[in-house]
Design a protein around this motif. Structure first.
Motif, PDB file in Angstrom:
ATOM      1  N   ASN A   7       0.816  -1.214   0.000  1.00  0.00           N
ATOM      2  CA  ASN A   7       0.000   0.000   0.000  1.00  0.00           C
ATOM      3  C   ASN A   7       0.847   1.261   0.000  1.00  0.00           C
ATOM      4  O   ASN A   7       0.503   2.241  -0.669  1.00  0.00           O
ATOM      5  CB  ASN A   7      -0.972   0.000   1.182  1.00  0.00           C
ATOM      6  CG  ASN A   7      -2.142  -0.930   0.943  1.00  0.00           C
ATOM      7  OD1 ASN A   7      -2.628  -1.047  -0.170  1.00  0.00           O
ATOM      8  ND2 ASN A   7      -2.586  -1.603   1.986  1.00  0.00           N
ATOM      9  N   LEU A   8       1.958   1.270   0.710  1.00  0.00           N
ATOM     10  CA  LEU A   8       2.852   2.431   0.698  1.00  0.00           C
ATOM     11  C   LEU A   8       3.438   2.650  -0.694  1.00  0.00           C
ATOM     12  O   LEU A   8       3.482   3.788  -1.189  1.00  0.00           O
ATOM     13  CB  LEU A   8       3.974   2.272   1.731  1.00  0.00           C
ATOM     14  CG  LEU A   8       3.579   2.458   3.192  1.00  0.00           C
ATOM     15  CD1 LEU A   8       4.737   2.072   4.104  1.00  0.00           C
ATOM     16  CD2 LEU A   8       3.142   3.885   3.455  1.00  0.00           C
ATOM     17  N   LEU A  14       1.058   6.300  -7.194  1.00  0.00           N
ATOM     18  CA  LEU A  14      -0.098   7.097  -7.621  1.00  0.00           C
ATOM     19  C   LEU A  14       0.136   8.591  -7.389  1.00  0.00           C
ATOM     20  O   LEU A  14      -0.290   9.419  -8.199  1.00  0.00           O
ATOM     21  CB  LEU A  14      -1.365   6.631  -6.907  1.00  0.00           C
ATOM     22  CG  LEU A  14      -1.847   5.241  -7.314  1.00  0.00           C
ATOM     23  CD1 LEU A  14      -3.016   4.809  -6.442  1.00  0.00           C
ATOM     24  CD2 LEU A  14      -2.204   5.189  -8.787  1.00  0.00           C
ATOM     25  N   LYS A  15       0.844   8.943  -6.331  1.00  0.00           N
ATOM     26  CA  LYS A  15       1.173  10.352  -6.098  1.00  0.00           C
ATOM     27  C   LYS A  15       2.099  10.853  -7.207  1.00  0.00           C
ATOM     28  O   LYS A  15       1.913  11.944  -7.746  1.00  0.00           O
ATOM     29  CB  LYS A  15       1.827  10.533  -4.739  1.00  0.00           C
ATOM     30  CG  LYS A  15       2.124  11.978  -4.403  1.00  0.00           C
ATOM     31  CD  LYS A  15       2.678  12.125  -3.005  1.00  0.00           C
ATOM     32  CE  LYS A  15       2.957  13.595  -2.711  1.00  0.00           C
ATOM     33  NZ  LYS A  15       3.448  13.788  -1.362  1.00  0.00           N
ATOM     34  N   GLN A  16       3.099  10.069  -7.561  1.00  0.00           N
ATOM     35  CA  GLN A  16       4.014  10.439  -8.640  1.00  0.00           C
ATOM     36  C   GLN A  16       3.260  10.589  -9.958  1.00  0.00           C
ATOM     37  O   GLN A  16       3.482  11.539 -10.711  1.00  0.00           O
ATOM     38  CB  GLN A  16       5.118   9.393  -8.781  1.00  0.00           C
ATOM     39  CG  GLN A  16       6.100   9.709  -9.888  1.00  0.00           C
ATOM     40  CD  GLN A  16       7.151   8.621 -10.060  1.00  0.00           C
ATOM     41  OE1 GLN A  16       7.110   7.593  -9.406  1.00  0.00           O
ATOM     42  NE2 GLN A  16       8.082   8.858 -10.957  1.00  0.00           N
ATOM     43  N   GLY A  18       0.091  11.356 -10.362  1.00  0.00           N
ATOM     44  CA  GLY A  18      -0.736  12.549 -10.283  1.00  0.00           C
ATOM     45  C   GLY A  18       0.054  13.829 -10.467  1.00  0.00           C
ATOM     46  O   GLY A  18      -0.311  14.698 -11.265  1.00  0.00           O
ATOM     47  N   VAL A  19       1.160  13.944  -9.760  1.00  0.00           N
ATOM     48  CA  VAL A  19       1.976  15.164  -9.815  1.00  0.00           C
ATOM     49  C   VAL A  19       2.600  15.337 -11.194  1.00  0.00           C
ATOM     50  O   VAL A  19       2.531  16.417 -11.791  1.00  0.00           O
ATOM     51  CB  VAL A  19       3.061  15.135  -8.717  1.00  0.00           C
ATOM     52  CG1 VAL A  19       4.064  16.258  -8.903  1.00  0.00           C
ATOM     53  CG2 VAL A  19       2.418  15.226  -7.335  1.00  0.00           C
ATOM     54  N   THR A  20       3.203  14.296 -11.729  1.00  0.00           N
ATOM     55  CA  THR A  20       3.875  14.428 -13.023  1.00  0.00           C
ATOM     56  C   THR A  20       2.874  14.597 -14.157  1.00  0.00           C
ATOM     57  O   THR A  20       3.116  15.354 -15.094  1.00  0.00           O
ATOM     58  CB  THR A  20       4.813  13.233 -13.314  1.00  0.00           C
ATOM     59  OG1 THR A  20       4.063  12.018 -13.282  1.00  0.00           O
ATOM     60  CG2 THR A  20       5.944  13.171 -12.308  1.00  0.00           C
ATOM     61  N   SER A  21       1.725  13.926 -14.071  1.00  0.00           N
ATOM     62  CA  SER A  21       0.705  14.077 -15.113  1.00  0.00           C
ATOM     63  C   SER A  21       0.158  15.490 -15.133  1.00  0.00           C
ATOM     64  O   SER A  21      -0.014  16.082 -16.207  1.00  0.00           O
ATOM     65  CB  SER A  21      -0.440  13.085 -14.892  1.00  0.00           C
ATOM     66  OG  SER A  21       0.023  11.767 -15.003  1.00  0.00           O
ATOM     67  N   LEU A  50      -4.048   2.947 -17.437  1.00  0.00           N
ATOM     68  CA  LEU A  50      -3.155   2.319 -16.465  1.00  0.00           C
ATOM     69  C   LEU A  50      -2.981   0.864 -16.857  1.00  0.00           C
ATOM     70  O   LEU A  50      -3.974   0.164 -17.110  1.00  0.00           O
ATOM     71  CB  LEU A  50      -3.766   2.391 -15.064  1.00  0.00           C
ATOM     72  CG  LEU A  50      -3.103   1.553 -13.980  1.00  0.00           C
ATOM     73  CD1 LEU A  50      -1.752   2.165 -13.610  1.00  0.00           C
ATOM     74  CD2 LEU A  50      -3.995   1.448 -12.773  1.00  0.00           C
ATOM     75  N   THR A  51      -1.736   0.430 -16.950  1.00  0.00           N
ATOM     76  CA  THR A  51      -1.478  -0.986 -17.196  1.00  0.00           C
ATOM     77  C   THR A  51      -0.535  -1.492 -16.116  1.00  0.00           C
ATOM     78  O   THR A  51       0.361  -0.777 -15.664  1.00  0.00           O
ATOM     79  CB  THR A  51      -0.846  -1.238 -18.579  1.00  0.00           C
ATOM     80  OG1 THR A  51       0.362  -0.492 -18.679  1.00  0.00           O
ATOM     81  CG2 THR A  51      -1.782  -0.822 -19.698  1.00  0.00           C
TER      82      THR A  51
END
Length: 72
Positions: A7-8, A14-16, A18-21, A50-51
């Protein structure tokens, strides 16, 4: 499987994403505006795919990005 570690790592990924996208979309829209390629365009269709290799997962999310000013 260690659920906590998984989970971590998943949240970090997912944070990466979101930020980069967000940064890439903002830069691309800024360039297109500067080049006059978005004159008269009120919104842009957007799609994220997402794959996950190894488990044959493909997930697609679609939406619309508004370029209009919100009503006052």
């Amino acid at each position: 499987m260690d659920n906590e570690t998984f989970n971590l790592d998943l949240r970090k990924f997912l944070k990466q994403v979101g930020v980069t996208s967000q940064r890439e979309i903002e830069l691309a829209v800024g360039r297109a505006l500067a080049e006059g390629r978005l004159d008269g365009v009120k919104s842009l269709p957007v799609r994220m795919v997402l794959t996950v290799d190894g488990i044959d997962l493909t997930h697609e999310v679609t939406g619309e990005l508004s370029l209009d000013q919100p009503p006052r």
